[in-house]
Write a protein that holds these residues in place. Structure first.
Motif: not given
Length: 117
Positions: A56-68
């Protein structure tokens, strides 16, 4: 023959006897008390719940645009490795499988944190 009179009033004499009895019992129970330790050994359930929270943390960081873009690919790979190791530990509950699953989850959490823009 009458017992010798005490300097304490009647109700304090009874309390004094109760304190002595309680003190002796407390001393005896302290001698026999064993030291209980708390173990934090992972189980199949805790590994799976930890994976779900990390996912869930990984999904949230991808959906928020924090990941390149490159980070998303590394994150997906770490997610796959963590998921497979948790499934292996759940199916074959051995100490080395739990250790491998815990390490994979730690690496997954580190990957979530290091790939941010």
């Amino acid at each position: 023959m009458k017992p010798p009179a005490s300097a304490f009033p009647f109700f304090l004499r009874r309390a004094r006897h109760m304190y002595v009895v309680c003190g002796v019992l407390a001393a005896l129970t302290a001698c026999h008390a064993s030291m209980n330790t708390v173990t934090v050994a992972p189980t199949q359930s805790t590994l799976f719940y930890t994976y779900l929270i990390a996912h869930g943390m990984a999904r949230g960081s991808v959906m928020s645009g924090e990941q390149n873009v490159a980070g998303v690919l590394r994150l997906a790979n770490a997610d796959k490795n963590a998921f497979l190791s948790v499934l292996t530990a759940e199916r074959f509950p051995k100490k080395q499988n739990f250790y491998a699953a815990s390490n994979a989850l730690v690496l997954f959490l580190q990957e979530i944190d290091t790939n941010r823009k």
